[in-house]
Design an enzyme around this catalytic site. Structure first.
Site, PDB file in Angstrom:
ATOM      1  N   PHE A   1     -26.267   8.074   7.513  1.00 40.77           N
ATOM      2  CA  PHE A   1     -25.734   8.482   6.213  1.00 40.77           C
ATOM      3  C   PHE A   1     -26.812   9.163   5.404  1.00 40.77           C
ATOM      4  O   PHE A   1     -28.013   9.042   5.670  1.00 40.77           O
ATOM      5  CB  PHE A   1     -25.160   7.277   5.450  1.00 40.77           C
ATOM      6  CG  PHE A   1     -26.191   6.277   4.999  1.00 40.77           C
ATOM      7  CD1 PHE A   1     -26.748   6.350   3.734  1.00 40.77           C
ATOM      8  CD2 PHE A   1     -26.605   5.258   5.848  1.00 40.77           C
ATOM      9  CE1 PHE A   1     -27.692   5.422   3.305  1.00 40.77           C
ATOM     10  CE2 PHE A   1     -27.551   4.330   5.434  1.00 40.77           C
ATOM     11  CZ  PHE A   1     -28.101   4.418   4.154  1.00 40.77           C
ATOM     12  N   CYS A   2     -26.359   9.907   4.393  1.00 41.87           N
ATOM     13  CA  CYS A   2     -27.257  10.615   3.477  1.00 41.87           C
ATOM     14  C   CYS A   2     -26.484  10.833   2.181  1.00 41.87           C
ATOM     15  O   CYS A   2     -25.452  10.205   1.955  1.00 41.87           O
ATOM     16  CB  CYS A   2     -27.729  11.941   4.086  1.00 41.87           C
ATOM     17  SG  CYS A   2     -26.387  13.070   4.506  1.00 41.87           S
ATOM     18  N   THR A   3     -26.950  11.711   1.336  1.00 38.72           N
ATOM     19  CA  THR A   3     -26.312  11.902   0.026  1.00 38.72           C
ATOM     20  C   THR A   3     -24.911  12.475   0.148  1.00 38.72           C
ATOM     21  O   THR A   3     -23.948  11.912  -0.374  1.00 38.72           O
ATOM     22  CB  THR A   3     -27.177  12.821  -0.854  1.00 38.72           C
ATOM     23  OG1 THR A   3     -28.501  12.313  -0.914  1.00 38.72           O
ATOM     24  CG2 THR A   3     -26.597  12.918  -2.263  1.00 38.72           C
TER      25      THR A   3
ATOM     26  N   ILE B   1     -22.932   9.384   0.905  1.00 36.87           N
ATOM     27  CA  ILE B   1     -22.855   8.345  -0.120  1.00 36.87           C
ATOM     28  C   ILE B   1     -21.918   8.745  -1.255  1.00 36.87           C
ATOM     29  O   ILE B   1     -21.145   7.920  -1.769  1.00 36.87           O
ATOM     30  CB  ILE B   1     -24.260   8.048  -0.689  1.00 36.87           C
ATOM     31  CG1 ILE B   1     -25.183   7.531   0.411  1.00 36.87           C
ATOM     32  CG2 ILE B   1     -24.190   7.034  -1.840  1.00 36.87           C
ATOM     33  CD1 ILE B   1     -26.653   7.510   0.017  1.00 36.87           C
TER      34      ILE B   1
END
Length: 282
Positions: free
Chosen positions: A185-187, A214
């Site tokens: 996951f990331c932004t 996210i």
């Protein structure tokens, strides 16, 4: 929320062959100037990545214009809202990659890594395993300073300083993750998509990317299993699970994120210093 917050902030990306970036750059600059939009748009042979803010009408007109290009007709956008414009200017840049990994073998448009939606991920985290009973491990693909602002509970954080470090790090830890379901996951989704594809390419068997990152998770399920806020690359600095700007800020001198409690320190002088850079100097 939109009724009381006049600025619409959009984030979007798409991996697609985009070999006329130099020719199209002027058109992007012109439409953004016409609509008084501000932010950053990255154009690359591997696709587009954008963070843009403006009025509701301007954003809608921009997206209609962009989606008129068949390559971006299905572009998915994440939205948040603010009282003020979070960007100072409008930049349209030509880049070799829309997110730098220094791995030219990755071409997401030829096939995406499997995705897990926010609602499914929450269910997996609620129950402690995926639908096949395998333990779920969250791998944060963001830089260390972003992770420090907030991340999923019990996440694996390799303390990388830049995304191009990720391939070597994840290769070194392959055996530790072999019997688990990994969710990157990331932004907003772009780094975890590249990361998951790379992991499949080097032999990981059970890897998913969090669809929309996210910010999409916050939008759909809130802050369940997440502690803290989410760093964003604009003047808002961080968003909470309600997608509202927080009191966190970024130090002008060292670019560290300065949390509200740290802003009480005598070392915090807006525009000059913060506890982080004072500590390094000492």
């Amino acid at each position: 929320m939109p009724a009381t917050h006049p600025i619409v902030n959009i984030a979007a990306y798409k991996f697609i062959t985009f070999d006329d970036t130099a020719e199209r750059r002027a058109a992007f600059q012109a439409i953004c100037a016409e609509l008084a939009l501000k932010g950053t748009i990255l154009l690359s042979p591997e696709g587009i990545n954008l963070f843009v803010a403006g009025s509701r009408a301007s954003v809608d007109r921009f997206l209609a214009w962009l989606r008129d290009d068949p390559r971006f007709a299905d572009l998915e956008v994440k939205e948040s809202y603010s009282d003020e414009q979070p960007f100072n200017r409008m930049l349209v840049k030509l880049k070799r990659e829309i997110i730098t990994m220094k791995n030219p073998l990755i071409k997401p448009e030829l096939g995406r890594a499997p995705v897990v939606t926010a609602t499914t991920l929450k269910r997996w985290l609620d129950q402690g395993h995926d639908d096949d009973g395998k333990p779920v491990v969250m791998v944060d693909t963001r830089n260390a300073f972003e992770v420090d602002v907030g991340t999923f509970d019990d996440t694996i954080d390799y303390r990388i300083e830049k995304f191009s470090e990720f391939p070597a790090v994840i290769e070194a830890h392959r055996n530790e993750l072999a019997d688990k379901t990994v969710v990157t996951f990331c932004t907003g989704g772009i780094r975890c998509e590249k990361a998951a594809i790379h992991m499949h390419n080097i032999g990981y068997e059970s890897v998913y990317q969090l669809e929309g990152g996210i910010l999409k998770y916050f939008e759909e399920v809130g802050g369940a299993h997440y502690t803290g806020d989410c760093f964003v690359f604009d003047h808002r600095t961080a968003l909470n699970p309600q997608l509202e700007a927080t009191e966190a800020t970024q130090c002008f001198a060292c670019r560290s994120v300065v949390m509200p409690r740290e802003q009480l320190s005598p070392s915090y002088i807006p525009g000059k210093s913060c506890p982080h850079c004072v500590l390094v100097e000492a």
